[in-house]
Design an enzyme around this catalytic site. Sequence first.
Site, PDB file in Angstrom:
ATOM      1  NE  ARG A  13      13.464 -84.338 -35.275  1.00  0.00           N
ATOM      2  CZ  ARG A  13      13.370 -84.234 -33.963  1.00  0.00           C
ATOM      3  NH1 ARG A  13      14.367 -84.644 -33.191  1.00  0.00           N
ATOM      4  NH2 ARG A  13      12.283 -83.723 -33.403  1.00  0.00           N
TER       5      ARG A  13
ATOM      6  CD  GLU B 194      14.931 -91.732 -35.394  1.00  0.00           C
ATOM      7  OE1 GLU B 194      13.823 -91.562 -34.840  1.00  0.00           O
ATOM      8  OE2 GLU B 194      15.925 -91.038 -35.132  1.00  0.00           O
TER       9      GLU B 194
ATOM     10  CG  HIS C 219      14.798 -90.329 -31.485  1.00  0.00           C
ATOM     11  ND1 HIS C 219      14.352 -89.873 -32.698  1.00  0.00           N
ATOM     12  CD2 HIS C 219      14.830 -89.222 -30.681  1.00  0.00           C
ATOM     13  CE1 HIS C 219      14.123 -88.576 -32.642  1.00  0.00           C
ATOM     14  NE2 HIS C 219      14.405 -88.151 -31.416  1.00  0.00           N
TER      15      HIS C 219
END
Length: 320
Positions: free
Chosen positions: A235, A264, A282
């Site tokens: 993360r 993000e 991601h």
Amino acid sequence: MTPDGEPGTVLRVPPLHPGTHDAVAASYPTLDLPAEGREEFLARHGAEVVAIVCSNFSPVGADLIEALPRLGMIANFGVGYDNIDLAAALSRGIAVSNTPGVLDPAVAEHAIALLLAVRRQVVAADRYVQEGRWPRGPFPLTGQVAGSHVGILGLGRIGQAVATRVEALGATVSYHNRRPVPGVPYAYLPSPVALAAAVDSLIVVVPGGAATDGLVDAEVLDALGPDGVLVNVARGSVVDEQALVAALDSGRLGGAGLDVFRDEPRVPAALLGRDDVVLQPHTASGTVTTRAAMGALTLDNLAAWMRGEPLLTPIPETTG
């Protein structure tokens, strides 16, 4: 039909994988949480909702949970669940599932791809050729993974999948975890700093959440050193991004491969356009095969709850 035999509706919280989004509606009465006018929507429909289907990118906060008086189950499309206010769910006895296991190979593969891309400067070398610079001279020599020492921060399912692939490349593996993992052949280091100081590259695979926020800080990056490489497929919150930029700018860190970011899809401008950094949107679990398996497991958990049966993959904190 719900476990109590009464009809109920499944609430889809976007964004969702398209196949999973459609499959929920094929089996259950379904509503979509709107981006606008949520308060009015929940006032009108909140009492109908018995289950939520969401993803790692779908925030399920205490306010949403409180607005759904019949909510009994949250099916999360993803292995991480820091998008869910777990305390609020636990206080109501709400069952929560995730999708561990099925995405381990894809995430581990992506971690290795980032490690190789940074160590072998794959992206920078591609630009070198694409921009016509090769005729003016050879590309500089790069590092390599074979013969190096790789640290894994977080030796859970995914971390162990990464470790076996690192070994296959001819590198040595050490790790740090909240506690030593029985039966693994890798050296355990007592802290992230100690691990970083012992290795050439550090791959981060810990869960997100408050317990790991900023875990990879300036001290860890300095311990990794000017020839060190950081890879993060966990993360974005786990890495102190300001400290990371400072370490790269000053030459105190050799490079980084990042699949995740704190805010993000916004990426710090200071990380863009660098030859010592490889950035991904991601996508560690973003393969056709893996996303289909994640969707199937999400739906299987939902179906089990609807039948009044135990979840296939409950989040450990919700199992008592």
